[in-house]
Design a protein around this motif. Structure first.
Motif, PDB file in Angstrom:
ATOM      1  N   ASP A  12       1.009  -1.159  -0.023  1.00 49.07           N
ATOM      2  CA  ASP A  12      -0.044   0.117   0.061  1.00 49.07           C
ATOM      3  C   ASP A  12       0.934   1.247   0.000  1.00 49.07           C
ATOM      4  O   ASP A  12       1.768   1.354   0.921  1.00 49.07           O
ATOM      5  CB  ASP A  12      -0.966   0.172   1.308  1.00 49.07           C
ATOM      6  N   VAL A  14       1.213   5.575  -0.761  1.00 51.01           N
ATOM      7  CA  VAL A  14       0.554   6.871  -0.774  1.00 51.01           C
ATOM      8  C   VAL A  14       1.723   7.800  -0.783  1.00 51.01           C
ATOM      9  O   VAL A  14       2.693   7.631  -0.091  1.00 51.01           O
ATOM     10  CB  VAL A  14      -0.197   7.286   0.344  1.00 51.01           C
ATOM     11  N   ARG A  40       4.550   7.123   1.592  1.00 52.22           N
ATOM     12  CA  ARG A  40       4.334   6.081   2.918  1.00 52.22           C
ATOM     13  C   ARG A  40       4.036   4.940   2.113  1.00 52.22           C
ATOM     14  O   ARG A  40       2.979   4.955   1.391  1.00 52.22           O
ATOM     15  CB  ARG A  40       3.156   6.764   3.698  1.00 52.22           C
ATOM     16  N   LEU A 364     -13.436  18.200   6.826  1.00 56.24           N
ATOM     17  CA  LEU A 364     -14.388  17.259   6.264  1.00 56.24           C
ATOM     18  C   LEU A 364     -13.447  16.655   4.844  1.00 56.24           C
ATOM     19  O   LEU A 364     -13.394  17.280   4.060  1.00 56.24           O
ATOM     20  CB  LEU A 364     -15.860  17.773   5.840  1.00 56.24           C
ATOM     21  N   PRO A 365     -13.367  15.248   4.841  1.00 57.45           N
ATOM     22  CA  PRO A 365     -12.850  15.245   3.448  1.00 57.45           C
ATOM     23  C   PRO A 365     -13.507  15.209   2.292  1.00 57.45           C
ATOM     24  O   PRO A 365     -14.419  14.993   2.570  1.00 57.45           O
ATOM     25  CB  PRO A 365     -12.541  13.411   3.716  1.00 57.45           C
ATOM     26  N   THR A 366     -12.926  15.636   1.272  1.00 52.64           N
ATOM     27  CA  THR A 366     -13.535  15.834  -0.001  1.00 52.64           C
ATOM     28  C   THR A 366     -14.016  17.255  -0.052  1.00 52.64           C
ATOM     29  O   THR A 366     -14.538  17.743  -1.104  1.00 52.64           O
ATOM     30  CB  THR A 366     -14.457  14.838  -0.674  1.00 52.64           C
ATOM     31  N   GLU A 367     -14.062  17.913   1.040  1.00 52.32           N
ATOM     32  CA  GLU A 367     -14.859  19.402   1.176  1.00 52.32           C
ATOM     33  C   GLU A 367     -13.914  20.353   1.584  1.00 52.32           C
ATOM     34  O   GLU A 367     -12.816  19.994   1.938  1.00 52.32           O
ATOM     35  CB  GLU A 367     -15.931  19.307   1.983  1.00 52.32           C
ATOM     36  N   TRP A 391      -9.222  24.062  -0.013  1.00 55.51           N
ATOM     37  CA  TRP A 391     -10.162  23.426  -0.978  1.00 55.51           C
ATOM     38  C   TRP A 391      -9.718  22.209  -1.874  1.00 55.51           C
ATOM     39  O   TRP A 391      -8.601  22.628  -2.616  1.00 55.51           O
ATOM     40  CB  TRP A 391     -10.792  24.546  -1.721  1.00 55.51           C
ATOM     41  N   ASP A 395      -9.232  15.485  -7.348  1.00 53.04           N
ATOM     42  CA  ASP A 395      -9.007  14.326  -6.334  1.00 53.04           C
ATOM     43  C   ASP A 395      -7.741  14.647  -5.371  1.00 53.04           C
ATOM     44  O   ASP A 395      -7.445  14.277  -4.335  1.00 53.04           O
ATOM     45  CB  ASP A 395      -9.218  13.045  -7.101  1.00 53.04           C
ATOM     46  N   ARG A 398      -5.196  19.626  -3.309  1.00 50.48           N
ATOM     47  CA  ARG A 398      -5.796  20.476  -2.362  1.00 50.48           C
ATOM     48  C   ARG A 398      -4.986  21.708  -2.209  1.00 50.48           C
ATOM     49  O   ARG A 398      -3.600  21.697  -1.958  1.00 50.48           O
ATOM     50  CB  ARG A 398      -5.995  20.047  -1.098  1.00 50.48           C
ATOM     51  N   LYS A 428      -0.727  20.766  -2.014  1.00 49.82           N
ATOM     52  CA  LYS A 428      -0.704  19.562  -1.744  1.00 49.82           C
ATOM     53  C   LYS A 428      -1.217  18.427  -2.491  1.00 49.82           C
ATOM     54  O   LYS A 428      -2.321  18.412  -2.695  1.00 49.82           O
ATOM     55  CB  LYS A 428      -1.368  19.378  -0.270  1.00 49.82           C
ATOM     56  N   SER A 430      -1.740  14.659  -3.467  1.00 51.25           N
ATOM     57  CA  SER A 430      -1.613  13.174  -2.660  1.00 51.25           C
ATOM     58  C   SER A 430      -2.165  12.279  -3.899  1.00 51.25           C
ATOM     59  O   SER A 430      -3.191  12.467  -4.434  1.00 51.25           O
ATOM     60  CB  SER A 430      -2.737  13.174  -1.598  1.00 51.25           C
ATOM     61  N   PHE A 431      -1.495  11.044  -3.877  1.00 51.44           N
ATOM     62  CA  PHE A 431      -1.725  10.143  -4.796  1.00 51.44           C
ATOM     63  C   PHE A 431      -1.523   8.853  -4.491  1.00 51.44           C
ATOM     64  O   PHE A 431      -0.440   8.651  -3.805  1.00 51.44           O
ATOM     65  CB  PHE A 431      -1.493  10.527  -6.475  1.00 51.44           C
TER      66      PHE A 431
ATOM     67  N   ARG B   2     -17.954  18.623 -10.166  1.00 55.59           N
ATOM     68  CA  ARG B   2     -16.659  18.121  -9.693  1.00 55.59           C
ATOM     69  C   ARG B   2     -17.088  16.540  -8.964  1.00 55.59           C
ATOM     70  O   ARG B   2     -17.932  16.330  -8.408  1.00 55.59           O
ATOM     71  CB  ARG B   2     -16.269  19.044  -8.691  1.00 55.59           C
ATOM     72  N   THR B   4     -15.496  13.796  -6.667  1.00 55.31           N
ATOM     73  CA  THR B   4     -14.420  13.389  -5.606  1.00 55.31           C
ATOM     74  C   THR B   4     -14.979  11.829  -5.291  1.00 55.31           C
ATOM     75  O   THR B   4     -15.866  11.619  -5.413  1.00 55.31           O
ATOM     76  CB  THR B   4     -14.078  14.326  -4.591  1.00 55.31           C
ATOM     77  N   LEU B   6     -13.978   9.207  -2.059  1.00 53.22           N
ATOM     78  CA  LEU B   6     -13.787   9.048  -0.379  1.00 53.22           C
ATOM     79  C   LEU B   6     -14.094   7.521  -0.267  1.00 53.22           C
ATOM     80  O   LEU B   6     -15.134   6.965  -0.490  1.00 53.22           O
ATOM     81  CB  LEU B   6     -14.793   9.646   0.349  1.00 53.22           C
ATOM     82  N   PRO B  71      -9.826  10.043  -0.394  1.00 55.54           N
ATOM     83  CA  PRO B  71      -8.650  10.469  -1.417  1.00 55.54           C
ATOM     84  C   PRO B  71      -7.412  10.232  -0.346  1.00 55.54           C
ATOM     85  O   PRO B  71      -7.444   9.793   0.630  1.00 55.54           O
ATOM     86  CB  PRO B  71      -8.966  11.924  -1.375  1.00 55.54           C
ATOM     87  N   ALA B  72      -6.368  10.197  -1.274  1.00 50.75           N
ATOM     88  CA  ALA B  72      -5.061   9.660  -0.754  1.00 50.75           C
ATOM     89  C   ALA B  72      -4.655  10.627   0.516  1.00 50.75           C
ATOM     90  O   ALA B  72      -4.112  10.110   1.500  1.00 50.75           O
ATOM     91  CB  ALA B  72      -4.070   9.701  -1.782  1.00 50.75           C
ATOM     92  N   GLU B  73      -5.120  11.928   0.532  1.00 52.03           N
ATOM     93  CA  GLU B  73      -4.789  12.630   1.621  1.00 52.03           C
ATOM     94  C   GLU B  73      -5.254  12.262   2.947  1.00 52.03           C
ATOM     95  O   GLU B  73      -4.784  12.591   4.073  1.00 52.03           O
ATOM     96  CB  GLU B  73      -4.944  14.209   1.307  1.00 52.03           C
ATOM     97  N   VAL B  74      -6.185  11.384   2.950  1.00 53.96           N
ATOM     98  CA  VAL B  74      -6.767  11.038   4.170  1.00 53.96           C
ATOM     99  C   VAL B  74      -6.924   9.450   4.378  1.00 53.96           C
ATOM    100  O   VAL B  74      -7.470   8.966   5.322  1.00 53.96           O
ATOM    101  CB  VAL B  74      -8.380  11.352   4.368  1.00 53.96           C
ATOM    102  N   ARG B  75      -5.814   8.903   3.531  1.00 52.23           N
ATOM    103  CA  ARG B  75      -5.733   7.285   3.579  1.00 52.23           C
ATOM    104  C   ARG B  75      -5.134   6.996   5.027  1.00 52.23           C
ATOM    105  O   ARG B  75      -4.151   7.504   5.523  1.00 52.23           O
ATOM    106  CB  ARG B  75      -4.802   7.028   2.407  1.00 52.23           C
TER     107      ARG B  75
END
Lengths: 431, 248
Positions: A12, A14, A40, A364-367, A391, A395, A398, A428, A430-431, B2, B4, B6, B71-75
């Motif tokens: 895994d 990231v 990571r 809140l993730p995605t928001e 914001w 995907d 941010r 930022k 992230s992928f 948009r 996204t 999760l 998304p990856a930032e909160v994985r």
């Protein structure tokens, strides 16, 4: 029986890439840039063994990093190396017992601003508003059974917390001239100070110097508590000052500054009490220096947290009682001149106390996310205000910004940075 | 528009254990250990969409571990819940960036769950004895006649809903629609479809929740559902949140 780990052989990964730009209201340079790449990776070696690797590679525009070497394993140099590992460890899941061996963060404590029971991991305060934890090589055993949880951690090699460099924009205290009482009958009106730093003598890596922490906690429906004990060395350097011979011609007093890393024992307690939508947290530690060169003190923090959905509000207060009230960095200056052997603790945790703080945030993730943080020194009336928002454009990206406002009278903790108001811009990936 | 996503590795009682019977209902017999993946698609009043995924494991002991995948930032961000029936649930939130888990206060049951049209109460288990039941007249839904059962919370039971109405298909015997009522007004409807038997247990694989106040809907789709897995208790421990757990 299903193992706790991901399926054997699974990997895994990231990757997070941060681009940060700081624009300051004063000073040179007035703009700074950071690039931080932090992959990571977790790889399951067997159903119960996991390898965890989390390197951090950094670059910046203004010389905060030590560019003479790529990696500094013991983290004892005055500047941080471009490469470090947040985690480089192997984890064994043995049912209720988990064992982790290798470089790893050791995060204890429960409160938000300071953590008196969190003494196993040194910090890097090169940018004191953005604390970085320096993961040590360690062995950690965790046992969780019913409502009880115990943890034991051993850290064989000592590393100190890293302070802002003297002369840097974040340096807390600059050497000040000393007034000469005999003037004008004799001597110049004041003496300048010249600091000479002696090479630090770090504790050797021996069995006697093994740093260890143990923690035992119990949880219930209404809350939980834990007792902890740490035995090792203070990650905050103490400075002994040795004034040299006066140079009348130059009107300069040379002072040798010798960092010292005293043995430390901390008996700690922390807890949380739940009351409706509120969580009341407390954390305290009694710091004792067995060598007798430094006085004991008690460091504590009280928090009240309210949450509803993605909103979070925290109000808290932290202070120290005992010798830690000196709250200074032990840097010579002012009146009178330092006596030989004068010493002070370098912990930033002590230097800005007592402090009251507020946090209000939406996460809140995605928001969109936003937060407001306010720290107010209740004795010196200095303050730090941080307003941030971000914001997720797509995907993996941010975008955000932050405004840091520092103020206070000259000589106060935050007041010494009052020219360092800044705007931060953050991208930022992230992928 | 948009989009996204999760994704969540999770132990969702509602989504997996309770879904075969009812929203908030008891777990079916033989469903002690379940695993599955879920997909959520939200459509808000501005016609924007967001997807959510879950892949996880379920225990009837009312314990849940939710771990974000995307998304990856909160994985790796995790939420551990241990339910206690009439007593408040215990919950911890884990943040991998600072490697710290934090005990959180009891979440308001009517609060939105991670920005969806579900609330925390909709995602939590409920003891069958927490409600009183009454049979209503049968009614037709999508061309099939269904039993209708009204459930009202007992006095000691905390609930945002003053009553629930469950629509139970006769063949196979499974709840395909639930209605949450608040003070005589319909607040939310949950519509189940794509009913298939997995390991002998009938399971709706798709749920759509519609909110009458906050316009829009969230669609939850279950994938890779499996039952009767032997999961260890240690999976529901705080220390376990430090590692991502893929389902077996």
């Amino acid at each position: 029986m299903i193992g706790l780990c991901p399926p054997a052989g699974a990997t895994d990964t990231v990757v997070a890439i941060d681009l940060v730009g700081d624009v300051f209201s004063h000073g040179d340079p007035s703009a700074q840039g950071w690039l931080r790449v932090a992959p990571r990776m977790t790889r399951s070696l067997s159903p119960r063994v996991v390898l965890m690797v989390a390197p951090v590679l950094e670059a910046e525009t203004h010389g905060d990093l030590d560019r003479s070497r790529l990696y500094d394993d013991d983290d004892r140099a005055l500047s941080r190396a471009p490469l470090r590992f947040d985690r480089l460890s192997v984890r064994f899941d043995l049912g209720a017992v988990k064992l982790e061996v290798g470089k790893q963060p050791l995060t204890w404590g429960r409160t938000d601003a300071i953590n008196p029971t969190d003494n196993l991991t040194p910090r890097d305060w090169t940018d004191p508003l953005r604390e970085v934890r320096l993961s040590p090589w360690a062995v950690r055993v965790n046992v969780e059974r019913r409502r009880w949880e115990g943890e034991l951690a051993l850290v064989p090699r000592y590393a100190p917390s890293r302070l802002p460099a003297f002369g840097d924009r974040w340096a807390l205290v600059e050497p000040q001239p000393f007034p000469i009482p005999a003037f004008p009958l004799a001597g110049p009106p004041e003496l300048e100070t010249r600091l000479d730093f002696a090479d630090p003598r770090f504790p050797s890596t021996t069995l006697d110097n093994l740093q260890a922490g143990a923690r035992l906690g119990r949880r219930g429906v209404r809350g939980e508590w834990a007792l902890s004990y740490y035995r090792g060395f203070d990650d905050a350097p103490h400075f002994d000052l040795f004034p040299g011979a006066l140079d009348p011609a130059m009107a300069t007093l040379p002072v040798t500054v010798r960092p010292r890393f005293p043995r430390l024992e901390v008996a700690g307690a922390d807890g949380v009490l739940l009351a409706g939508a509120w969580a009341l947290r407390c954390e305290a530690g009694h710091f004792r220096f067995p060598e007798g060169l430094d006085e004991d003190f008690v460091l504590y923090e009280l928090d009240a947290e309210w949450t509803r959905g993605s909103l979070r509000f925290v109000a808290g207060y932290a202070d120290v009682s005992g010798a830690g009230e000196l709250g200074a960095l032990g840097v010579p200056g002012g009146d009178p001149p330092p006596a030989e052997g004068t010493s002070g603790a370098a912990s930033l945790d002590l230097a800005f106390l007592p402090v009251a703080f507020l946090h209000l945030g939406r996460s809140l993730p995605t928001e969109w996310e936003a937060s407001l943080e306010i720290l107010i020194g209740t004795e010196d009336h200095d303050s730090l205000v941080q307003i941030s928002g971000s914001w997720p454009v797509i995907d993996s990206l941010r975008l955000g910004g932050e405004i840091d406002l520092v103020s206070g009278p000259a000589g106060s903790f935050f007041g010494s940075w009052r020219d360092n108001d800044r705007l931060r811009l953050l991208a930022k990936f992230s992928f | 528009m948009r989009r996204t996503s999760l994704a969540i590795v999770g132990l969702f009682w509602w989504a997996l254990a309770a879904a075969p019977l009812a929203l908030g209902g008891p777990a079916p017999a033989g469903a002690e250990r379940l695993a599955g993946r879920r997909l959520m698609e939200m459509l808000d009043e501005h016609q924007r969409t967001a997807d959510q995924y879950a892949e996880g494991l379920v225990s009837v002991e009312a314990k849940g571990l939710v771990q974000f995948l995307e998304p990856a930032e909160v994985r790796g961000v995790g939420l551990l819940t241990i339910g206690h029936g009439e007593r408040p649930d215990e919950q911890w939130f884990y943040t991998p960036a600072i490697d710290r888990h934090r005990r959180i206060a009891r979440v308001e049951k009517s609060t939105r769950f991670l920005g969806t049209h579900f609330t925390y109460e909709d995602m939590q288990p409920r003891d069958i004895d927490d409600q009183e039941y009454r049979r209503l007249d049968d009614a037709e839904l999508d061309g099939a006649v269904c039993y209708r059962i009204e459930a009202r919370p007992r006095p000691k039971t905390e609930s945002q809903y003053s009553r629930m109405v469950y629509w139970v298909a006769r063949e196979p015997l499974v709840i395909v629609r639930s209605e949450g009522w608040v003070d005589g007004k319909l607040r939310r409807t949950f519509h189940g479809s794509e009913v298939r038997a997995v390991d002998g247990i009938v399971t709706p694989h798709r749920w759509v929740v519609e909110d009458t106040l906050r316009k829009g809907r969230t669609t939850l789709t279950l994938r890779n559902v499996r039952h009767r897995l032997g999961l260890g208790e240690e999976l529901f421990a705080r220390e376990a949140m430090r590692v991502l757990h893929a389902p077996p």
